[in-house]
Design a protein around this motif. Structure first.
Motif, PDB file in Angstrom:
ATOM      1  N   CYS A 152      35.288  42.768  34.360  1.00 27.39           N
ATOM      2  CA  CYS A 152      35.189  43.331  35.716  1.00 27.39           C
ATOM      3  C   CYS A 152      35.761  44.738  35.836  1.00 27.39           C
ATOM      4  O   CYS A 152      35.583  45.376  36.872  1.00 27.39           O
ATOM      5  CB  CYS A 152      35.875  42.406  36.709  1.00 27.39           C
ATOM      6  N   GLU A 170      45.011  40.538  31.245  1.00 25.74           N
ATOM      7  CA  GLU A 170      44.091  40.103  32.291  1.00 25.74           C
ATOM      8  C   GLU A 170      44.826  39.244  33.319  1.00 25.74           C
ATOM      9  O   GLU A 170      45.951  38.782  33.093  1.00 25.74           O
ATOM     10  CB  GLU A 170      42.946  39.270  31.694  1.00 25.74           C
ATOM     11  N   LEU A 176      45.059  45.470  40.086  1.00 20.66           N
ATOM     12  CA  LEU A 176      43.908  44.584  40.204  1.00 20.66           C
ATOM     13  C   LEU A 176      42.842  45.146  41.131  1.00 20.66           C
ATOM     14  O   LEU A 176      41.657  44.837  40.982  1.00 20.66           O
ATOM     15  CB  LEU A 176      44.371  43.215  40.697  1.00 20.66           C
ATOM     16  N   MET A 201      39.222  46.723  40.069  1.00 23.72           N
ATOM     17  CA  MET A 201      38.099  45.981  39.500  1.00 23.72           C
ATOM     18  C   MET A 201      36.791  46.525  40.047  1.00 23.72           C
ATOM     19  O   MET A 201      36.645  46.721  41.254  1.00 23.72           O
ATOM     20  CB  MET A 201      38.213  44.487  39.843  1.00 23.72           C
ATOM     21  N   PHE A 244      36.629  39.480  42.273  1.00 26.77           N
ATOM     22  CA  PHE A 244      36.605  38.053  41.957  1.00 26.77           C
ATOM     23  C   PHE A 244      35.569  37.335  42.807  1.00 26.77           C
ATOM     24  O   PHE A 244      34.925  36.383  42.354  1.00 26.77           O
ATOM     25  CB  PHE A 244      37.984  37.430  42.158  1.00 26.77           C
ATOM     26  N   SER A 253      39.678  37.886  34.650  1.00 28.49           N
ATOM     27  CA  SER A 253      39.248  39.129  35.297  1.00 28.49           C
ATOM     28  C   SER A 253      38.594  40.112  34.345  1.00 28.49           C
ATOM     29  O   SER A 253      37.892  41.025  34.770  1.00 28.49           O
ATOM     30  CB  SER A 253      40.462  39.830  35.923  1.00 28.49           C
TER      31      SER A 253
END
Length: 319
Positions: A77, A134, A227, A230, A234, A255
């Protein structure tokens, strides 16, 4: 809540972290069974009120919070991770359009799961062993054909995820062209806890979790990132994974690697095998994530691979 699976000498059991102690549930209860029954929250409240036992965390061994998930899928991602790998391998430039059409992923082996402080052996036959920084999402509620705007609501919590990789064996996997094989099933670290989504709400910014993640080898940091960078969220990843199939409670979804969060991205030689910083026996690898905690693991020597039989006119394979 911060859920753990721990062993105090009588076998694995589930518990909730409470400061420097673990408040344990009865031995027959597992984190996976609570996810499957939908009873995780109620069981956590029970553990806080009336635990079956209370143990100092220093006196137990923490295992992966979900030691044997129903399935493990690892995404890709963070596209800057892919760009970094391509630069290191001598193929820089624009990514092919396929990478922006759908989030890439592969199935990993639940049998490869190890705990946050377990030693990790180098994959047999590998001399280019690597870590990957990750975050793992754990599915809490089943779903199929999920919408990307709502799929994230099926995540019960998050944990650190180290996708240990044998880069020389990965070259063979990629040449065969049917997906990841022996390069990826040596070990997958999960831990130290499964942190439920409500605990991480203070880290949410503009609708995204803004957790900071970092990795170091022998005390030297190799990568730090967040995070919220990305390229595929998600929610988008889970929506894609659930097309035509059901995600189940306890499924673990990686991820993909935070940019810079593997040694491959730092390769500085045309020949992959000439790189001097691949992991070696005795190296200590640590991952860190805000709100979740840290892992720390020592790399151990590989067991020698047993050669496959020779084909006519060819030497026996050592792969």
């Amino acid at each position: 809540m911060k859920w753990v699976t721990y062993d105090a000498g009588a076998g694995p059991r589930a518990g909730v972290l409470d400061g420097e102690h673990v408040r344990g549930l009865p031995p027959a209860v597992t984190v996976l069974s609570l996810l499957e029954s939908g009873g995780l929250t109620e069981a956590g409240e029970s553990a806080r009120r009336e635990p079956a036992e209370v143990r100092p965390i220093s006196e137990v061994r923490l295992l992966a919070p979900v030691p044997r998930p129903p399935s493990v899928r690892d995404g890709l991602c963070f596209l800057d991770h892919l760009r970094g790998c391509r630069r290191a391998m001598g193929t820089p430039g624009e990514l092919p359009a396929v990478w922006s059409q759908a989030p890439a992923f592969y199935f990993a082996s639940p049998a490869a799961i190890v705990g946050p402080y377990d030693d990790v052996a180098i994959s047999p036959g590998s001399t280019a062993f690597d870590l990957e920084l990750e975050l793992g999402a754990v599915v809490g509620w089943p779903g199929r054909d999920l919408h990307p705007d709502r799929a994230e609501s099926h995540i019960v919590g998050y944990t650190l995820y180290n996708d240990w990789s044998a880069r020389d064996l990965q070259q063979l996997d990629m040449a065969q062209g049917i997906g990841m094989g022996k390069s990826k099933d040596g070990a997958i670290t999960l831990g130290p806890a499964l942190v439920t989504v409500d605990e991480l709400e203070p880290y949410r910014r503009d609708g995204r979790l803004d957790l900071e993640l970092s990795a170091d080898v022998n005390g030297t940091e190799i990568a730090r990132g967040t995070l919220d960078r990305m390229d595929w969220t998600f929610g988008e990843l889970l929506a894609y994974l659930s097309r035509g199939t059901e995600l189940r409670p306890g499924d673990v979804i990686g991820s993909g690697t935070v940019p810079g969060g593997c040694l491959l991205e730092h390769v500085d030689t045309p020949d992959l095998l000439d790189y001097a910083r691949w992991l070696k026996p005795g190296d200590v690898v640590s991952l860190h994530a805000s709100g979740i905690g840290s892992t720390e693991q020592t790399v151990r020597a590989a067991s020698p691979p047993i050669p496959l039989r020779a084909r006519a006119g060819e030497p026996a394979s050592t792969a």
